[in-house]
Design a protein around this motif. Structure first.
Motif, PDB file in Angstrom:
ATOM      1  N   THR A 106       0.833  -1.205   0.000  1.00 33.96           N
ATOM      2  CA  THR A 106       0.000   0.000   0.000  1.00 33.96           C
ATOM      3  C   THR A 106       0.869   1.257   0.000  1.00 33.96           C
ATOM      4  N   VAL A 107       2.002   1.198   0.693  1.00 37.05           N
ATOM      5  CA  VAL A 107       2.932   2.333   0.647  1.00 37.05           C
ATOM      6  C   VAL A 107       3.434   2.540  -0.786  1.00 37.05           C
ATOM      7  N   VAL A 108       3.779   1.436  -1.452  1.00 39.41           N
ATOM      8  CA  VAL A 108       4.240   1.510  -2.843  1.00 39.41           C
ATOM      9  C   VAL A 108       3.161   2.116  -3.734  1.00 39.41           C
ATOM     10  N   ILE A 109       1.920   1.670  -3.574  1.00 40.42           N
ATOM     11  CA  ILE A 109       0.822   2.178  -4.400  1.00 40.42           C
ATOM     12  C   ILE A 109       0.634   3.672  -4.179  1.00 40.42           C
ATOM     13  N   MET A 110       0.603   4.089  -2.917  1.00 45.06           N
ATOM     14  CA  MET A 110       0.392   5.513  -2.617  1.00 45.06           C
ATOM     15  C   MET A 110       1.557   6.362  -3.134  1.00 45.06           C
ATOM     16  N   PHE A 111       2.781   5.862  -2.963  1.00 48.12           N
ATOM     17  CA  PHE A 111       3.953   6.636  -3.384  1.00 48.12           C
ATOM     18  C   PHE A 111       4.007   6.749  -4.897  1.00 48.12           C
ATOM     19  N   VAL A 112       3.819   5.631  -5.595  1.00 46.60           N
ATOM     20  CA  VAL A 112       3.842   5.665  -7.057  1.00 46.60           C
ATOM     21  C   VAL A 112       2.708   6.537  -7.580  1.00 46.60           C
ATOM     22  N   GLY A 113       1.524   6.428  -6.946  1.00 44.42           N
ATOM     23  CA  GLY A 113       0.405   7.267  -7.355  1.00 44.42           C
ATOM     24  C   GLY A 113       0.709   8.745  -7.180  1.00 44.42           C
ATOM     25  N   ALA A 114       1.353   9.094  -6.078  1.00 44.63           N
ATOM     26  CA  ALA A 114       1.730  10.494  -5.857  1.00 44.63           C
ATOM     27  C   ALA A 114       2.730  10.966  -6.913  1.00 44.63           C
ATOM     28  N   CYS A 115       3.685  10.099  -7.257  1.00 44.75           N
ATOM     29  CA  CYS A 115       4.679  10.463  -8.278  1.00 44.75           C
ATOM     30  C   CYS A 115       4.038  10.641  -9.655  1.00 44.75           C
ATOM     31  N   ILE A 116       2.970   9.883  -9.924  1.00 43.78           N
ATOM     32  CA  ILE A 116       2.296   9.983 -11.225  1.00 43.78           C
ATOM     33  C   ILE A 116       1.399  11.209 -11.291  1.00 43.78           C
ATOM     34  N   THR A 117       0.629  11.443 -10.233  1.00 48.19           N
ATOM     35  CA  THR A 117      -0.430  12.465 -10.300  1.00 48.19           C
ATOM     36  C   THR A 117       0.020  13.866  -9.890  1.00 48.19           C
ATOM     37  N   MET A 118       0.793  13.974  -8.834  1.00 51.79           N
ATOM     38  CA  MET A 118       1.109  15.307  -8.295  1.00 51.79           C
ATOM     39  C   MET A 118       1.844  16.213  -9.290  1.00 51.79           C
ATOM     40  N   PRO A 119       2.916  15.751  -9.934  1.00 50.01           N
ATOM     41  CA  PRO A 119       3.628  16.655 -10.853  1.00 50.01           C
ATOM     42  C   PRO A 119       2.759  17.112 -12.027  1.00 50.01           C
ATOM     43  N   VAL A 120       1.798  16.317 -12.421  1.00 49.37           N
ATOM     44  CA  VAL A 120       0.968  16.657 -13.580  1.00 49.37           C
ATOM     45  C   VAL A 120      -0.263  17.440 -13.168  1.00 49.37           C
ATOM     46  N   LEU A 121      -0.967  16.959 -12.143  1.00 48.02           N
ATOM     47  CA  LEU A 121      -2.277  17.512 -11.812  1.00 48.02           C
ATOM     48  C   LEU A 121      -2.225  18.745 -10.919  1.00 48.02           C
ATOM     49  N   PHE A 122      -1.208  18.883 -10.091  1.00 45.22           N
ATOM     50  CA  PHE A 122      -1.119  20.083  -9.257  1.00 45.22           C
ATOM     51  C   PHE A 122      -1.094  21.358 -10.100  1.00 45.22           C
ATOM     52  N   PRO A 123      -0.207  21.480 -11.090  1.00 42.88           N
ATOM     53  CA  PRO A 123      -0.200  22.723 -11.902  1.00 42.88           C
ATOM     54  C   PRO A 123      -1.523  22.934 -12.640  1.00 42.88           C
ATOM     55  N   ILE A 124      -2.100  21.838 -13.117  1.00 42.78           N
ATOM     56  CA  ILE A 124      -3.357  21.966 -13.870  1.00 42.78           C
ATOM     57  C   ILE A 124      -4.481  22.420 -12.955  1.00 42.78           C
ATOM     58  N   ASN A 125      -4.556  21.867 -11.750  1.00 41.11           N
ATOM     59  CA  ASN A 125      -5.613  22.257 -10.816  1.00 41.11           C
ATOM     60  C   ASN A 125      -5.415  23.674 -10.299  1.00 41.11           C
ATOM     61  N   GLY A 148      -8.538  28.223 -12.314  1.00 47.58           N
ATOM     62  CA  GLY A 148      -9.377  29.415 -12.273  1.00 47.58           C
ATOM     63  C   GLY A 148     -10.703  29.237 -11.573  1.00 47.58           C
ATOM     64  N   GLY A 149     -10.889  28.177 -10.826  1.00 47.63           N
ATOM     65  CA  GLY A 149     -12.156  27.929 -10.154  1.00 47.63           C
ATOM     66  C   GLY A 149     -12.208  28.539  -8.772  1.00 47.63           C
ATOM     67  N   PRO A 150     -13.335  28.332  -8.056  1.00 49.68           N
ATOM     68  CA  PRO A 150     -13.487  28.890  -6.708  1.00 49.68           C
ATOM     69  C   PRO A 150     -12.660  28.117  -5.690  1.00 49.68           C
ATOM     70  N   GLY A 151     -12.503  28.718  -4.511  1.00 48.57           N
ATOM     71  CA  GLY A 151     -11.792  28.045  -3.426  1.00 48.57           C
ATOM     72  C   GLY A 151     -10.353  28.486  -3.333  1.00 48.57           C
ATOM     73  N   GLY A 152      -9.773  28.178  -2.200  1.00 46.62           N
ATOM     74  CA  GLY A 152      -8.375  28.523  -1.980  1.00 46.62           C
ATOM     75  C   GLY A 152      -7.733  27.540  -1.048  1.00 46.62           C
ATOM     76  N   GLN A 153      -6.523  27.868  -0.585  1.00 41.28           N
ATOM     77  CA  GLN A 153      -5.774  27.008   0.322  1.00 41.28           C
ATOM     78  C   GLN A 153      -5.637  25.601  -0.267  1.00 41.28           C
ATOM     79  N   LEU A 154      -6.027  24.560   0.476  1.00 41.83           N
ATOM     80  CA  LEU A 154      -5.839  23.194  -0.021  1.00 41.83           C
ATOM     81  C   LEU A 154      -6.737  22.887  -1.210  1.00 41.83           C
ATOM     82  N   ASP A 155      -7.876  23.613  -1.339  1.00 38.21           N
ATOM     83  CA  ASP A 155      -8.780  23.358  -2.457  1.00 38.21           C
ATOM     84  C   ASP A 155      -8.153  23.735  -3.801  1.00 38.21           C
ATOM     85  N   LEU A 156      -7.112  24.562  -3.758  1.00 34.75           N
ATOM     86  CA  LEU A 156      -6.399  24.903  -4.996  1.00 34.75           C
ATOM     87  C   LEU A 156      -5.822  23.661  -5.664  1.00 34.75           C
ATOM     88  N   LEU A 157      -5.494  22.656  -4.847  1.00 34.05           N
ATOM     89  CA  LEU A 157      -4.794  21.482  -5.359  1.00 34.05           C
ATOM     90  C   LEU A 157      -5.737  20.397  -5.860  1.00 34.05           C
TER      91      LEU A 157
END
Length: 857
Positions: free
Chosen positions: A101-120, A124-133
């Motif tokens: 499960t650690v492997v799954i979560m870590f690999v998933g973070a490596c796949i999604t965070m670098p791509v989806l954080f900038p896009i999210n 331009g939507g509503p919300g701030g703080q953690l909702d930005l991500l």
């Protein structure tokens, strides 16, 4: 039409995160400091597996250095396979699941965070703080924003594909390891591996001669279960009276010795000539120090509160004189087959392969007769009452239990939904009758919405597993291992529905309820915007679980306090002291695994919606892995053996997260009217279903049965090892599929090749090397009586208890042994009274008169 809530609505997700992190980190730090302090001095509680005498030498773990931090390095270097070789297959696979499960979560973070954080963030939507991500920050009406969803879709493809592959890979690994473990000589020669349990056997076949005719000459022993009501009651009463006698004897000796010590302290002459064995009447020595009225007494009425008062020692001796012959007669009657037979039959075969043939063969021509059948059932784990259930009653019980569990899940949603509402309490302040909530400081509001719901949810869930186990027994599960597997499935469904789905829906609904009342047509836009923000609750939940709960698992503060109090103040006899001291705590697989499986499911579900969840899930699971790793290697023991079946079930349950995530993404893509990502995700959902069904069809038969081909391979490997020289020898399959011994290759496979090809680099011959060999004499595992009585009910084989009392300096214990031994076995060896009148015994060796070697059934 409103597509989302006002941007000025409160958002305290970051303050809630900080408010949750600060106190939980503090508590975790305190727990860890307590652990560091106590492990230096409390070896019994923090490292009992390193020395406890009740464990065989090969079961013990090598001790770690006793310093403050110098133990961390050696602990880190111990491989997880150490648990397989020194404890059990279940323990090793539990650790492996946490690591996966650690492997799954870590690999998933490596796949999604670098791509989806900038896009999210740039959505331009509503919300701030953690909702930005999160995905909710993408404004679907923004210029070309619909194309942003392709990133979520393809990240989902990659990550979900990885999870599918990992589940398949680990299932293959488990099958190969299970086969290597079950075919190893130490296990293959066990009685349980050669014995098949048949339930719902019709009355005409409750006959040994007929059963031998059905199954042939390969049958070695047959145990037909009978009605044990009478012998159960007699044995229970005998043991109760015997232990009352033991407690009374100990009390008498301690009372007399206390008076003697008091006399010595006051300067009195306590010299006394020794009294020979059998001299005077019973208790004459003790009578010198305590009057007759102070001897142990009890009342014969209910709960010992009413009725005639009698001298406990004399009454118990008299009662046992009558009870013991009655018990022996009832046991002999059962062995002779004179009791009514019920529908459970244990059949032991000469070889493991014969038992497998009987297990895999249809035994009876009528439906539901002589089935279900089970192999590998440990005699100590049998739920004997379940064997009395007929096939028709079993069906009815199963339906009723499933209905009850379903109702439990539905109605438990009420308190859990309230927890979900509290987690999003800031959104409720916009209602006039709840406006007073605005007066609460933001820091306190963060604790209420972050910490409080997480703790309340954890407490609420702890009440459920007990009910699930009772349901499993009522449904007719025949062994403790089957009870745990039932609990694992039921509790996982409970966790997913209550901890995940109900909280998610309740939190999302509370945040959009007012806007829905004003404009019901805005439901799709509101849910698309708000549901992803519920991930903030789970971030807090992971923090609480990962820090405080994991630290609590490691430090075991509450358990240590309870153990110390019970051992020092509530263990008044040598037997109670020994049982408490030598008994190791055990992990309940059925209630422990679903909690972590659900955390992984939540992480997978939110992987593309709110990738930050994966990061916290990875950290939380890592902490749990380390805490349980220490406990399994040095503290706990395995009392229930599922043969590792907890592992494939947990792997299958992980796919719940994949399905939920795919369905959520399809819904969110539909709400955002992005046709391309919507169609692509529907296609991948169909692909997931096809892969899942194909995997189950291919692998399911291998999870429960052993193939004939491996018997020949095992014999070939043993022959090769015997003939091998000192050179390195390995096993590899040649082109014809036969197993041969060849020289070890110079180049080992790299990590990626080994990971992608488990059928080659984690095959049977390779994993066979991980299985413990030679720890026991595989050809002489049982004494004749042990093998003959293996599958008799425990009350039928229960011997008369050996009473254990402490030795005193005056000789009162010797006199009591002399008189009581005429009725029941008793000894005063191995325990004494010290100068403070406290019980003292050899706790380091832990091999007192009560000790018996563990039998590996």
């Amino acid at each position: 039409m409103a597509d989302g809530p006002d941007k000025n609505q409160p958002n305290v997700s970051l303050s809630g995160l900080i408010a949750t992190l600060a106190p939980t980190a503090l508590v975790a730090g305190v727990y860890f400091i307590i652990f560091l302090i106590l492990r230096k001095s409390q070896r019994r509680f923090y490292a009992p597996r390193t020395y406890l005498g009740t464990l065989r030498e090969e079961e013990r773990s090598a001790p770690l250095p006793a310093g403050w931090f110098n133990w961390i390095g050696p602990f880190w270097k111990i491989p997880d396979t150490y648990a397989l070789q020194h404890q059990s297959l279940d323990a090793y696979l539990f650790l492996r699941f946490l690591r996966m499960t650690v492997v799954i979560m870590f690999v998933g973070a490596c796949i999604t965070m670098p791509v989806l954080f900038p896009i999210n963030i740039t959505g331009g939507g509503p919300g701030g703080q953690l909702d930005l991500l999160s995905m909710s920050h993408i404004d679907k009406n923004g210029h070309n924003n619909k194309y942003r969803y392709y990133a979520h879709c393809f990240c989902g493809w990659i990550f979900f594909g990885f999870v599918l592959f990992l589940v398949i890979r680990e299932s293959i690994f488990y099958i190969n390891l299970r086969q290597a473990f079950l075919l190893s000589p130490v296990y293959a020669n066990r009685i349980s591996s050669r014995t098949v349990l048949f339930t719902s056997v019709p009355k005409p076949y409750l006959d040994e001669a007929k059963l031998r005719k059905v199954f042939g000459d390969s049958v070695k022993n047959i145990w037909i279960t009978g009605d044990t009501t009478l012998v159960d009651e007699l044995v229970e009463e005998r043991d109760k009276v015997a232990y009352n006698l033991e407690a009374a004897e100990v009390k008498l000796i301690k009372l007399a010795n206390a008076e003697r010590l008091k006399a010595i302290k006051n300067g009195a002459n306590v010299e006394q000539p020794p009294i020979g064995e059998g001299d005077a009447e019973s208790g004459s020595l003790a009578a010198r120090w305590i009057p007759l009225k102070k001897r142990p007494t009890h009342k014969l009425g209910k709960f010992g509160l009413v009725g005639q008062k009698v001298d406990s020692i004399n009454w118990c001796r008299s009662r046992l004189e009558a009870l013991i012959p009655e018990v022996e007669a009832a046991q002999a009657s059962y062995r002779a087959g004179e009791t009514e037979k019920v529908g459970g039959v244990f059949i032991e075969f000469v070889r493991q392969s014969d038992a497998q043939v009987a297990f895999q063969t249809l035994s009876h021509h009528q439906a539901l007769h002589m089935s279900p059948r089970y192999i590998g059932v440990n005699p100590n784990e049998v739920v004997w009452k379940s064997l009395k259930i007929s096939w028709s009653a079993r069906i009815i019980r199963r339906i009723v239990v499933l209905g009850f569990v379903t109702a439990l899940i539905v109605f438990w949603a009420i308190p859990v939904a309230f927890v979900g509402l509290v987690s999003n309490i800031q959104y409720l302040t916009t209602y006039s009758w709840l406006s007073w909530l605005n007066k609460i400081p933001s820091a306190i509001m963060g604790v209420i919405s972050g910490l409080l719901p997480s703790v309340a949810l954890a407490i609420l869930m702890s009440l459920v597993p007990i009910i699930m186990r009772l349901c499993a027994k009522q449904a007719g599960e025949p062994s403790a291992a089957r009870v745990e597997l039932f609990t694992q499935n039921a509790y996982f469904v409970f966790q997913v529905v209550q901890v995940f789905l109900v909280v998610t829906v309740a939190s999302g609904a509370s945040s959009v309820l007012k806007d829905l009342i004003k404009n019901p047509t805005s439901i799709t836009g509101l849910l698309a915007s708000r549901l992803p923000t519920v991930s903030n609750f789970y971030i807090s939940y992971f923090i609480v679980q990962g820090l405080t709960v994991a630290a609590g698992v490691l430090s075991q503060v509450v358990g240590f306090v309870i153990f110390t109090l019970i051992y020092k103040f509530l263990s008044g006899t040598p037997r109670k002291m020994y049982n408490k001291w030598s008994g190791l705590s055990a992990i309940s697989w059925g209630s422990t695994l679903p909690v972590f499986t659900n955390i992984a499911v939540i992480g997978i579900t939110y992987s593309c919606i709110a990738p930050l969840v994966l990061g916290f899930a990875a950290i939380g699971m890592s902490l749990f892995y380390l805490a349980f790793r220490y406990n399994i290697l040095f503290v706990t023991d395995s009392q229930i053996d599922t043969k590792g079946l907890i592992y494939p079930r947990a792997l299958q349950q992980l796919l719940t997260g994949v399905y939920l995530s795919e369905i959520c993404l399809i819904g969110l893509f539909a709400i955002a009217t992005t046709i391309g990502p919507l169609i692509l995700m529907i296609v991948f959902l169909v692909f997931t279903v096809l892969v899942h069904f194909s995997m189950n069809a291919a692998l399911d038969p291998l999870l429960y049965s052993l193939p004939k081909s491996l018997e020949a391979e095992e014999e070939s490997i043993r022959g090769s090892l015997e003939a091998a020289s000192n050179d390195s020898v390995v096993k590899e399959k040649n082109g014809s599929g036969e197993t041969t011994a060849t020289a070890a290759p110079n180049k080992k496979p790299n990590f990626i090749t080994k990971f992608l090809k488990p059928h080659i680099y984690s095959d049977y011959a390779t994993l066979r090397q991980l299985v413990p060999h030679g720890l026991l004499d595989a050809d002489n595992m049982y004494e004749e009586n042990t093998a003959r009585d293996a599958y008799f009910p425990p009350s039928v084989t229960s011997p008369t208890p050996l009473l254990w009392i402490p030795k005193d300096d005056v000789g009162i214990s010797k006199q009591e042994v002399s008189h009581t031994s005429k009725v029941i076995p008793i000894t005063d060896e191995g325990c004494t009274l010290d100068e403070k009148n406290k019980l003292v015994w050899d706790s380091e060796g832990a091999r007192p008169p009560l000790w018996t070697p563990k039998v590996y059934y």
